[in-house]
Write a protein that holds these residues in place. Structure first.
Motif, PDB file in Angstrom:
ATOM      1  N   PHE A 263      12.532  10.929   5.339  1.00  0.00           N
ATOM      2  CA  PHE A 263      12.934   9.813   4.470  1.00  0.00           C
ATOM      3  C   PHE A 263      12.363   9.906   3.052  1.00  0.00           C
ATOM      4  CE2 PHE A 263      14.085   8.308   8.677  1.00  0.00           C
ATOM      5  CZ  PHE A 263      15.402   7.946   8.432  1.00  0.00           C
ATOM      6  N   SER A 264      11.581  10.921   2.802  1.00  0.00           N
ATOM      7  CA  SER A 264      11.238  11.352   1.444  1.00  0.00           C
ATOM      8  C   SER A 264      10.701  10.250   0.523  1.00  0.00           C
ATOM      9  CB  SER A 264      12.458  12.043   0.806  1.00  0.00           C
ATOM     10  OG  SER A 264      12.845  13.157   1.583  1.00  0.00           O
TER      11      SER A 264
ATOM     12  N   GLY B  47       5.637   9.624  -5.191  1.00  0.00           N
ATOM     13  CA  GLY B  47       5.681  11.068  -4.944  1.00  0.00           C
ATOM     14  C   GLY B  47       4.616  11.829  -5.689  1.00  0.00           C
ATOM     15  N   TYR B  48       3.395  11.333  -5.669  1.00  0.00           N
ATOM     16  CA  TYR B  48       2.305  11.986  -6.383  1.00  0.00           C
ATOM     17  C   TYR B  48       1.090  12.044  -5.462  1.00  0.00           C
ATOM     18  CZ  TYR B  48      -1.239  12.857  -9.929  1.00  0.00           C
ATOM     19  OH  TYR B  48      -2.258  13.395 -10.648  1.00  0.00           O
ATOM     20  N   GLY B  49       0.720  13.248  -5.039  1.00  0.00           N
ATOM     21  CA  GLY B  49      -0.435  13.380  -4.155  1.00  0.00           C
ATOM     22  C   GLY B  49      -0.421  14.737  -3.483  1.00  0.00           C
ATOM     23  N   GLU B  50      -1.553  15.069  -2.837  1.00  0.00           N
ATOM     24  CA  GLU B  50      -1.629  16.402  -2.256  1.00  0.00           C
ATOM     25  C   GLU B  50      -0.831  16.487  -0.961  1.00  0.00           C
ATOM     26  OE1 GLU B  50      -4.393  14.510  -2.818  1.00  0.00           O
ATOM     27  OE2 GLU B  50      -5.548  14.360  -0.954  1.00  0.00           O
ATOM     28  N   HIS B  51      -0.484  17.728  -0.626  1.00  0.00           N
ATOM     29  CA  HIS B  51       0.256  17.959   0.614  1.00  0.00           C
ATOM     30  C   HIS B  51      -0.727  17.960   1.777  1.00  0.00           C
ATOM     31  CE1 HIS B  51       3.648  19.967  -1.895  1.00  0.00           C
ATOM     32  NE2 HIS B  51       3.449  18.707  -2.190  1.00  0.00           N
TER      33      HIS B  51
ATOM     34  N   GLU C 139       6.863   8.929 -11.538  1.00  0.00           N
ATOM     35  CA  GLU C 139       7.377   7.560 -11.633  1.00  0.00           C
ATOM     36  C   GLU C 139       6.306   6.608 -11.081  1.00  0.00           C
ATOM     37  OE1 GLU C 139       9.248   9.924 -10.001  1.00  0.00           O
ATOM     38  OE2 GLU C 139      11.009  10.176 -11.294  1.00  0.00           O
ATOM     39  N   PHE C 140       6.317   5.389 -11.614  1.00  0.00           N
ATOM     40  CA  PHE C 140       5.266   4.418 -11.318  1.00  0.00           C
ATOM     41  C   PHE C 140       5.967   3.128 -10.910  1.00  0.00           C
ATOM     42  CE2 PHE C 140       2.217   1.292 -13.415  1.00  0.00           C
ATOM     43  CZ  PHE C 140       1.212   1.438 -12.468  1.00  0.00           C
TER      44      PHE C 140
ATOM     45  N   ILE D 269       4.644  16.987   3.938  1.00  0.00           N
ATOM     46  CA  ILE D 269       4.026  15.666   4.098  1.00  0.00           C
ATOM     47  C   ILE D 269       3.076  15.477   2.917  1.00  0.00           C
ATOM     48  CG2 ILE D 269       2.690  14.178   5.644  1.00  0.00           C
ATOM     49  CD1 ILE D 269       5.443  15.219   6.766  1.00  0.00           C
ATOM     50  N   GLN D 270       3.283  14.404   2.191  1.00  0.00           N
ATOM     51  CA  GLN D 270       2.510  14.185   0.958  1.00  0.00           C
ATOM     52  C   GLN D 270       1.708  12.887   1.046  1.00  0.00           C
ATOM     53  OE1 GLN D 270       4.602  12.917  -2.598  1.00  0.00           O
ATOM     54  NE2 GLN D 270       3.620  14.547  -3.779  1.00  0.00           N
ATOM     55  N   ARG D 271       0.436  12.983   0.665  1.00  0.00           N
ATOM     56  CA  ARG D 271      -0.427  11.792   0.632  1.00  0.00           C
ATOM     57  C   ARG D 271      -0.070  10.974  -0.606  1.00  0.00           C
ATOM     58  NH1 ARG D 271      -5.420  10.763  -1.909  1.00  0.00           N
ATOM     59  NH2 ARG D 271      -6.782   9.311  -0.785  1.00  0.00           N
ATOM     60  N   ASN D 272       0.199   9.685  -0.417  1.00  0.00           N
ATOM     61  CA  ASN D 272       0.501   8.783  -1.538  1.00  0.00           C
ATOM     62  C   ASN D 272      -0.360   7.532  -1.393  1.00  0.00           C
ATOM     63  OD1 ASN D 272       3.208   9.191  -3.391  1.00  0.00           O
ATOM     64  ND2 ASN D 272       3.208  10.480  -1.575  1.00  0.00           N
ATOM     65  N   VAL D 273      -0.966   7.111  -2.502  1.00  0.00           N
ATOM     66  CA  VAL D 273      -1.920   5.993  -2.434  1.00  0.00           C
ATOM     67  C   VAL D 273      -1.343   4.729  -3.072  1.00  0.00           C
ATOM     68  CG1 VAL D 273      -4.172   5.189  -3.279  1.00  0.00           C
ATOM     69  CG2 VAL D 273      -3.935   7.485  -2.307  1.00  0.00           C
ATOM     70  N   LEU D 274      -1.523   3.619  -2.374  1.00  0.00           N
ATOM     71  CA  LEU D 274      -1.167   2.284  -2.873  1.00  0.00           C
ATOM     72  C   LEU D 274      -2.455   1.554  -3.234  1.00  0.00           C
ATOM     73  CD1 LEU D 274       0.901   1.366   0.311  1.00  0.00           C
ATOM     74  CD2 LEU D 274       1.913   1.973  -1.885  1.00  0.00           C
ATOM     75  N   ALA D 275      -2.445   0.763  -4.304  1.00  0.00           N
ATOM     76  CA  ALA D 275      -3.657  -0.013  -4.632  1.00  0.00           C
ATOM     77  C   ALA D 275      -3.296  -1.427  -5.072  1.00  0.00           C
ATOM     78  CB  ALA D 275      -4.443   0.695  -5.738  1.00  0.00           C
TER      79      ALA D 275
END
Ligand SMILES: Cc1cc2nc3c(=O)[nH]c(=O)nc-3n(C[C@H](O)[C@H](O)[C@H](O)COP(=O)(O)OP(=O)(O)OC[C@H]3O[C@@H](n4cnc5c(N)ncnc54)[C@H](O)[C@@H]3O)c2cc1C
Length: 373
Positions: free
Chosen positions: A337-338, A267-271, A250-251, A218-224
């Motif tokens: 769902f990755s 797909g960029y962030g801590e587990h 990827e951005f 499970i990976q934390r991903n941030v939207l801004a």
């Protein structure tokens, strides 16, 4: 004990669609959700999810995408909710970018009606964008975004119209196989006996999948969201997905449709896990996004407006899991769902119903079965 032919557990993006599709088959179905309808604690909130067909992850997804597009349109027609926003979508990268090569392969394999643009063609069509000289892309007119909250709301409404029952604010504590059905225990102590159980647990799937040999990360991903310093609606910029050297991953982003320009790394962030997700958005999350956005679209990253931390459920190969539970074929699993599942939710709902009610789906989903692990 409650008796119900089908139970769907987890009414986020996938479960709400599954609930609707089972109910539309005329089968009695009960949906269980631990939170309120259309809540913001899972993986399906944040106003927009990209949809595209030149699928770099694997061209094998294209038939599922085609079905998803059909079913999104059907959902819109049946509920009169606008779920799809086809703003156009540009996938771009440097020469030799694996992501761009994958998008090319899918576009070629399915002879897609897309446009191939070099940097000058990109600048000519969208003067607001600043591609580097060696960057080029694939433009899909029918790409854009799905509104996840509206999609869940519409699927729940459709399910209700077809007689589905729902229980919100109560979780599933567990399930067990019995000769006469699957017994689902709820956190309030109630038990339900069903013939088929569909699990659509999103990032809460970790234990269930670990038990059957699929280690889910499970990976934390941030939207801004940023207030642009000039108009940057869909006429000025499309949705985009880019592979640019020097960025952490990827951005991707979305034009301003009222809430600002939205951007995120893929797909960029801590587990983490669903119980321990850091939901606060920090300056260290926002600054790299603002920098990347401003370089690509000067003027896009004006004042920071809001951010949201969300969870990817990553399988080892980044492909979904759509299958029966190996211990009990009366239990259907739709998970892992990755970070790229939402666009498929309408089709996943149909597939979940087919797996549960027919034992299999006519759609080509063998590549998403558990047999690969
Ligand atoms: C930041 C971010 C950006 C993304 N961008 C894109 C994109 O652009 N395009 C795209 O296609 N996809 C994208 N995705 C991926 C997509 O959003 C997910 O694949 C999708 O939302 C997963 O839906 P789900 O139904 O599996 O999970 P969820 O929506 O989280 O639903 C799971 C539900 O199960 C419930 N639940 C869990 N356990 C229990 C229990 N024991 N009892 C009762 N209820 C339970 C939860 O409360 C939740 O409501 C993105 C994801 C994130 C996080």
């Amino acid at each position: 004990m409650i008796e119900m032919p089908v139970v769907v557990c987890g009414l986020g993006g996938m479960g709400s669609a599954a609930l609707a599709r089972v109910a539309m088959r005329g089968v009695r179905v009960l949906g269980i959700e631990q939170y309120a309808p259309v809540h913001a604690f899972g993986s399906s909130s944040g106003k927009s999810r990209i949809i595209r067909r030149a699928y770099f992850e694997d061209p094998a997804y294209v038939p599922l995408l085609d079905r998803a597009y059909e079913l999104w349109r059907e959902l819109e027609a049946r509920t009169r909710a606008q779920v799809l926003h086809l703003t156009g979508l540009l996938t771009l990268g440097y020469d030799g970018s694996p992501m761009l090569a994958g998008a090319h392969a899918a576009a070629r394999a399915y002879d897609m009606d897309v446009e191939f643009w070099d940097a000058s063609a990109i600048r000519a069509r969208y003067p607001a964008l600043a591609p580097l000289d060696d960057e080029h892309g694939i433009f899909e007119r029918d790409g854009g975004f799905v509104v996840p909250e509206r999609a869940i709301e519409a699927h729940l409404a459709l399910a209700k119209d077809h007689g589905a029952q729902t229980r919100f604010g109560v979780g599933m504590r567990g399930w067990e196989s019995a000769p006469d059905g699957v017994r689902v225990t709820l956190t309030n102590g109630e038990t339900i006996r069903c013939e088929q159980l569909i699990l659509t647990l999103g990032p809460w799937f970790r234990e269930t999948l670990a038990e059957i040999g699929v280690p889910l990360v499970i990976q934390r991903n941030v939207l801004a969201w940023f207030a642009p310093r000039r108009p940057l609606g869909p006429d000025q910029m499309p949705c985009f997905l880019m592979d640019r050297r020097g960025l952490p991953s990827e951005f991707y982003g979305f034009p301003d449709v009222g809430d600002g320009v939205k951007a995120a790394f893929h797909g960029y962030g801590e587990h983490t896990d669903a119980a321990h997700l850091d939901r606060e958005v920090h300056e260290s999350d926002v600054l790299p996004l603002a920098r990347a956005l401003e370089m690509w679209i000067p003027g896009a990253a004006g004042a920071y407006r809001e951010g949201k931390a969300c969870m990817y459920s990553l399988t080892p190969d980044r492909h979904f899991v759509l299958d029966h539970h190996p211990r009990d074929a009366r239990v259907t699993i739709c998970g892992g769902f990755s970070g790229h599942g939402f666009k498929f939710a309408s089709a996943i709902g149909e597939i979940a119903a087919q797996l549960a009610l027919d034992g299999g789906s006519p759609l080509p989903i063998a590549f998403l079965s558990l047999a690969r692990f």
